[in-house]
Write an enzyme that holds these catalytic residues in place. Structure first.
Site, PDB file in Angstrom:
ATOM      1  N   ALA A  52       0.710  -1.187  -0.165  1.00 13.77           N
ATOM      2  CA  ALA A  52       0.045  -0.091   0.054  1.00 13.77           C
ATOM      3  C   ALA A  52       0.959   1.400   0.230  1.00 13.77           C
ATOM      4  CB  ALA A  52      -0.995  -0.160   1.148  1.00 13.77           C
ATOM      5  N   ALA A  55       2.222   1.817  -3.584  1.00 13.05           N
ATOM      6  CA  ALA A  55       1.024   2.239  -4.308  1.00 13.05           C
ATOM      7  C   ALA A  55       0.798   3.725  -4.071  1.00 13.05           C
ATOM      8  CB  ALA A  55      -0.221   1.476  -4.191  1.00 13.05           C
ATOM      9  N   GLU A  56       0.641   4.326  -2.776  1.00 12.04           N
ATOM     10  CA  GLU A  56       0.356   5.653  -2.502  1.00 12.04           C
ATOM     11  C   GLU A  56       1.703   6.421  -3.017  1.00 12.04           C
ATOM     12  OE1 GLU A  56      -1.832   8.812  -0.292  1.00 12.04           O
ATOM     13  OE2 GLU A  56      -2.411   6.703  -0.181  1.00 12.04           O
ATOM     14  N   GLY A  57       2.927   5.913  -2.562  1.00 19.42           N
ATOM     15  CA  GLY A  57       4.034   6.885  -3.292  1.00 19.42           C
ATOM     16  C   GLY A  57       4.069   6.783  -4.747  1.00 19.42           C
ATOM     17  N   SER A  60       1.200   9.151  -6.058  1.00 18.73           N
ATOM     18  CA  SER A  60       1.219  10.474  -5.570  1.00 18.73           C
ATOM     19  C   SER A  60       2.355  11.300  -6.535  1.00 18.73           C
ATOM     20  CB  SER A  60       1.620  10.534  -4.077  1.00 18.73           C
ATOM     21  OG  SER A  60       0.536   9.950  -3.202  1.00 18.73           O
TER      22      SER A  60
END
Length: 157
Positions: A52, A55-57, A60
């Protein structure tokens, strides 16, 4: 004191796990990670929270570039863990935009276990994610140079 590597400047949490970026653009963000004890859960497989985090990194960074280096904030993350990645496995992560609007972007992120060769048949999908981001969040004064740091790193890849 040694200067910090670019990965540390743009994403310290991913850098601390050994993640290395390969491509950064408004249409694709990718990189690699070796599964180490620092990113495993007790059963010696990649921790879902690390998937996760990746994914967010990646989403973003891609959304930030696609928005003209505006500050972005994740507002929703959906992740499906499909197969485990064991201690020592090599992970390839890739992210691409699904929808790029003025204020909202949606990015798809995929993590794959890879074998020694880079042939498509030698990749096994570990997880797939969707990340929704709000673009244009105000940048606080103490980090006004953050977009310039990202631009420098993007130009080096």
């Amino acid at each position: 004191m040694d200067p910090k590597p670019p990965e540390f400047i743009i994403d310290p949490p991913l850098n601390s796990l050994g993640f290395v970026f390969e491509e950064l653009s408004a249409t694709r963000v990718s990189g690699r990670l070796t599964v180490t004890t620092e990113c495993c859960q007790p059963f010696k497989v990649l921790h879902g929270g690390v998937s996760a985090l990746i994914a967010e990194g990646l989403a973003s960074l891609g959304a930030g570039i696609a928005s003209g280096y505006k500050r972005v904030a994740g507002i929703h993350l959906s992740i499906h863990h499909l197969r485990p990645a064991a201690l020592g496995d090599s992970i390839f992560a890739e992210s691409f935009p699904v929808s790029v609007g003025k204020n909202i972007q949606v990015w798809e992120v995929r993590l794959w276990k890879t074998k020694k060769t880079e042939e498509p048949d030698n990749k096994i999908m570990v997880s797939t994610s969707r990340v929704t981001l709000f673009c244009g969040v105000p940048i606080p004064d103490h980090v006004k140079d953050a977009p310039d740091q990202v631009k420098k790193f993007v130009s080096k890849l």
